[in-house]
Write an enzyme that holds these catalytic residues in place. Structure first.
Site, PDB file in Angstrom:
ATOM      1  N   HIS A  27       0.850  -1.206   0.000  1.00 39.25           N
ATOM      2  CA  HIS A  27       0.000   0.000   0.000  1.00 39.25           C
ATOM      3  C   HIS A  27       0.878   1.244   0.000  1.00 39.25           C
ATOM      4  O   HIS A  27       1.464   1.623   1.016  1.00 39.25           O
ATOM      5  CB  HIS A  27      -0.949   0.039   1.201  1.00 39.25           C
ATOM      6  CG  HIS A  27      -1.916   1.188   1.134  1.00 39.25           C
ATOM      7  ND1 HIS A  27      -3.158   1.091   0.568  1.00 39.25           N
ATOM      8  CD2 HIS A  27      -1.804   2.482   1.544  1.00 39.25           C
ATOM      9  CE1 HIS A  27      -3.786   2.256   0.634  1.00 39.25           C
ATOM     10  NE2 HIS A  27      -2.972   3.120   1.229  1.00 39.25           N
ATOM     11  N   TYR A  45      -7.806  17.584  -1.332  1.00 42.18           N
ATOM     12  CA  TYR A  45      -6.524  18.069  -0.811  1.00 42.18           C
ATOM     13  C   TYR A  45      -5.497  18.121  -1.935  1.00 42.18           C
ATOM     14  O   TYR A  45      -5.627  17.418  -2.941  1.00 42.18           O
ATOM     15  CB  TYR A  45      -6.025  17.179   0.329  1.00 42.18           C
ATOM     16  CG  TYR A  45      -5.681  15.757  -0.083  1.00 42.18           C
ATOM     17  CD1 TYR A  45      -4.371  15.373  -0.354  1.00 42.18           C
ATOM     18  CD2 TYR A  45      -6.666  14.771  -0.188  1.00 42.18           C
ATOM     19  CE1 TYR A  45      -4.053  14.078  -0.733  1.00 42.18           C
ATOM     20  CE2 TYR A  45      -6.365  13.478  -0.562  1.00 42.18           C
ATOM     21  CZ  TYR A  45      -5.045  13.138  -0.837  1.00 42.18           C
ATOM     22  OH  TYR A  45      -4.731  11.853  -1.216  1.00 42.18           O
ATOM     23  N   ARG A 120     -10.172   0.514  -6.688  1.00 39.57           N
ATOM     24  CA  ARG A 120     -10.419   0.953  -5.315  1.00 39.57           C
ATOM     25  C   ARG A 120     -11.749   1.677  -5.249  1.00 39.57           C
ATOM     26  O   ARG A 120     -12.022   2.569  -6.059  1.00 39.57           O
ATOM     27  CB  ARG A 120      -9.308   1.899  -4.875  1.00 39.57           C
ATOM     28  CG  ARG A 120      -9.341   2.241  -3.387  1.00 39.57           C
ATOM     29  CD  ARG A 120      -8.305   3.300  -3.061  1.00 39.57           C
ATOM     30  NE  ARG A 120      -7.898   3.291  -1.664  1.00 39.57           N
ATOM     31  CZ  ARG A 120      -7.319   4.312  -1.054  1.00 39.57           C
ATOM     32  NH1 ARG A 120      -7.054   5.430  -1.721  1.00 39.57           N
ATOM     33  NH2 ARG A 120      -6.982   4.243   0.208  1.00 39.57           N
ATOM     34  N   TYR A 153     -11.947   1.292   1.029  1.00 35.86           N
ATOM     35  CA  TYR A 153     -11.456   2.148   2.111  1.00 35.86           C
ATOM     36  C   TYR A 153     -12.685   2.778   2.767  1.00 35.86           C
ATOM     37  O   TYR A 153     -13.463   3.450   2.088  1.00 35.86           O
ATOM     38  CB  TYR A 153     -10.547   3.226   1.518  1.00 35.86           C
ATOM     39  CG  TYR A 153      -9.765   4.054   2.530  1.00 35.86           C
ATOM     40  CD1 TYR A 153      -9.576   3.640   3.844  1.00 35.86           C
ATOM     41  CD2 TYR A 153      -9.195   5.267   2.148  1.00 35.86           C
ATOM     42  CE1 TYR A 153      -8.839   4.394   4.741  1.00 35.86           C
ATOM     43  CE2 TYR A 153      -8.450   6.044   3.041  1.00 35.86           C
ATOM     44  CZ  TYR A 153      -8.281   5.595   4.339  1.00 35.86           C
ATOM     45  OH  TYR A 153      -7.550   6.354   5.227  1.00 35.86           O
ATOM     46  N   HIS A 177      -6.296  -0.690   5.769  1.00 37.50           N
ATOM     47  CA  HIS A 177      -5.980  -0.257   7.134  1.00 37.50           C
ATOM     48  C   HIS A 177      -6.904  -0.862   8.205  1.00 37.50           C
ATOM     49  O   HIS A 177      -7.411  -0.152   9.086  1.00 37.50           O
ATOM     50  CB  HIS A 177      -6.010   1.277   7.232  1.00 37.50           C
ATOM     51  CG  HIS A 177      -5.335   1.969   6.095  1.00 37.50           C
ATOM     52  ND1 HIS A 177      -4.257   1.430   5.407  1.00 37.50           N
ATOM     53  CD2 HIS A 177      -5.587   3.159   5.475  1.00 37.50           C
ATOM     54  CE1 HIS A 177      -3.882   2.263   4.444  1.00 37.50           C
ATOM     55  NE2 HIS A 177      -4.677   3.310   4.454  1.00 37.50           N
ATOM     56  N   ASP A 245       2.091   2.904   3.272  1.00 38.51           N
ATOM     57  CA  ASP A 245       1.226   4.064   3.040  1.00 38.51           C
ATOM     58  C   ASP A 245       2.014   5.322   2.665  1.00 38.51           C
ATOM     59  O   ASP A 245       1.483   6.437   2.723  1.00 38.51           O
ATOM     60  CB  ASP A 245       0.293   4.357   4.224  1.00 38.51           C
ATOM     61  CG  ASP A 245      -0.815   5.323   3.837  1.00 38.51           C
ATOM     62  OD1 ASP A 245      -1.194   5.340   2.651  1.00 38.51           O
ATOM     63  OD2 ASP A 245      -1.282   6.088   4.692  1.00 38.51           O
ATOM     64  N   ASN A 250      -2.277  13.486   4.206  1.00 36.28           N
ATOM     65  CA  ASN A 250      -3.219  14.017   5.209  1.00 36.28           C
ATOM     66  C   ASN A 250      -2.894  13.629   6.642  1.00 36.28           C
ATOM     67  O   ASN A 250      -3.791  13.487   7.475  1.00 36.28           O
ATOM     68  CB  ASN A 250      -4.658  13.588   4.884  1.00 36.28           C
ATOM     69  CG  ASN A 250      -5.054  13.994   3.489  1.00 36.28           C
ATOM     70  OD1 ASN A 250      -4.838  15.133   3.100  1.00 36.28           O
ATOM     71  ND2 ASN A 250      -5.602  13.068   2.723  1.00 36.28           N
TER      72      ASN A 250
HETATM   73  C1  0GY Z   1      -4.424   6.372   2.508  1.00 31.89           C
HETATM   74  C2  0GY Z   1      -4.809   7.599   3.066  1.00 31.89           C
HETATM   75  C3  0GY Z   1      -5.576   8.638   2.743  1.00 31.89           C
HETATM   76  C4  0GY Z   1      -5.854   9.151   1.469  1.00 31.89           C
HETATM   77  C5  0GY Z   1      -6.180   8.431   0.425  1.00 31.89           C
HETATM   78  O1  0GY Z   1      -7.334   8.280  -1.548  1.00 31.89           O
HETATM   79  C6  0GY Z   1      -6.765   9.032  -0.779  1.00 31.89           C
HETATM   80  O2  0GY Z   1      -6.693  10.237  -0.951  1.00 31.89           O
HETATM   81  O3  0GY Z   1      -6.027   7.134   0.414  1.00 31.89           O
HETATM   82  C7  0GY Z   1      -6.163   9.317   3.874  1.00 31.89           C
HETATM   83  O4  0GY Z   1      -6.134  10.555   3.916  1.00 31.89           O
HETATM   84  O5  0GY Z   1      -6.650   8.624   4.782  1.00 31.89           O
HETATM   85  O6  0GY Z   1      -3.275   6.242   2.119  1.00 31.89           O
HETATM   86  O7  0GY Z   1      -5.197   5.427   2.457  1.00 31.89           O
END
Ligand code: 0GY
Length: 290
Positions: A27, A45, A120, A153, A177, A245, A250
């Protein structure tokens, strides 16, 4: 980059833990660079650029061999940065894309040739606007024909509502996660037990025992998150994956030291046998089967 955005750690430490040969960081992301691959207008963001070269250098520094690069919401459904990284990886990276519901089989086959093996579905409300479930199901039917899997997610409190949808998916499902448990609640909390029960009852559900830095309340070295990952590795040793990750979008308080994150692995997978499954056998089965 947003004013309050915390860039990734500039000098991660060399981990003490040596991953087994062929280990997969399952990941991670590439961001931009924006001059080549602009961020999506709908993104919530604007991150710090994080290039494929920086990702591959980190992979080597940490002692890993391969990456699974996951499309993040800042690139929307524009997978060009992802595809570019996959094509530069000499077969050492596979991808998880985010696609529109009316994508054609030919477009999907092109992504497959580049190394994409999954899509995803992101349900985290602070990151994306809601997508109709039937759109997701149309994508699921198409990608099932290619033998891909689906990464989801979501936030722990939303799992109960998502269960009927997850039951409809025709492929393996990879939950990011650990389903993002709230660590203040403890491992016996109904939200986490609901997630364990999902893995128990649906043998096609896998999870990434990743992101202690995002879930932790106590901060580095994130020991308060160990019990969550450890129980999942112990109970489902053949359906767990691990990832850095990187570049850690963020983060609110600090940029995690990726070396420290690698040193988290033996705490959650204490034996060489578990480490081999978590870091090599499982991700290879899921992402490098063909
Ligand atoms: C992650 C974390 C984040 C962001 C994203 O798709 C995304 O923008 O995955 C998060 O801010 O929790 O790496 O899963």
């Amino acid at each position: 980059m947003d004013d309050n955005y915390i860039p990734f750690h500039p000098h991660p430490s060399k981990p003490h833990f040596v991953p087994p040969p062929g280990a997969v960081d399952a990941h991670c992301h590439v961001f931009g660079p924006a001059a080549l691959f602009p961020y999506a207008p709908e993104s919530k963001y604007i991150p710090c650029d994080a290039s494929k070269q920086q990702l591959f250098a980190l992979r080597d520094f940490l002692g890993f061999s391969r990456n699974v690069i996951v499309q993040a919401s800042c690139h929307g459904k524009d997978n060009r940065a992802l595809v570019d990284a996959l094509q530069s990886s000499e077969g050492m990276a596979r991808g998880v894309a985010v696609v529109k519901h009316d994508i054609t089989m030919d477009e999907l086959r092109e992504l497959h040739r580049a190394g994409v093996r999954g899509v995803r579905f992101n349900f985290v409300k602070r990151l994306v606007d809601a997508t109709p479930k039937e759109n997701y199901l149309r994508v699921a039917d198409k990608i099932a024909q290619l033998g891909w899997n689906i990464t989801v997610y979501f936030e722990a409190q939303d799992l109960a509502d998502l269960l009927p949808f997850l039951a409809q998916l025709p492929t393996d499902i990879v939950v990011d996660h650990m389903g993002t448990p709230k660590v203040a609640n403890g491992v016996e909390h109904p939200d986490f037990l609901r997630f364990i029960n999902l893995m128990e009852t649906n043998k096609r559900v896998w999870t990434k025992v990743s992101c202690p830095e995002r879930l932790s309340l106590t901060g580095p070295p994130y020991d308060d998150v160990v019990p969550y990952a450890a129980v999942l590795v112990e109970r489902f040793p053949d359906r767990v994956l691990w990832g850095t990750d990187w570049p850690h979008p963020n983060m609110r308080t600090h940029a995690p030291d990726d070396g420290l994150l690698v040193d988290h692995i033996p705490k959650i997978a204490p034996t060489p046998e578990l480490q081999q499954k978590l870091l090599v056998d499982n991700p290879m089965r899921l992402y490098w089967a063909d």
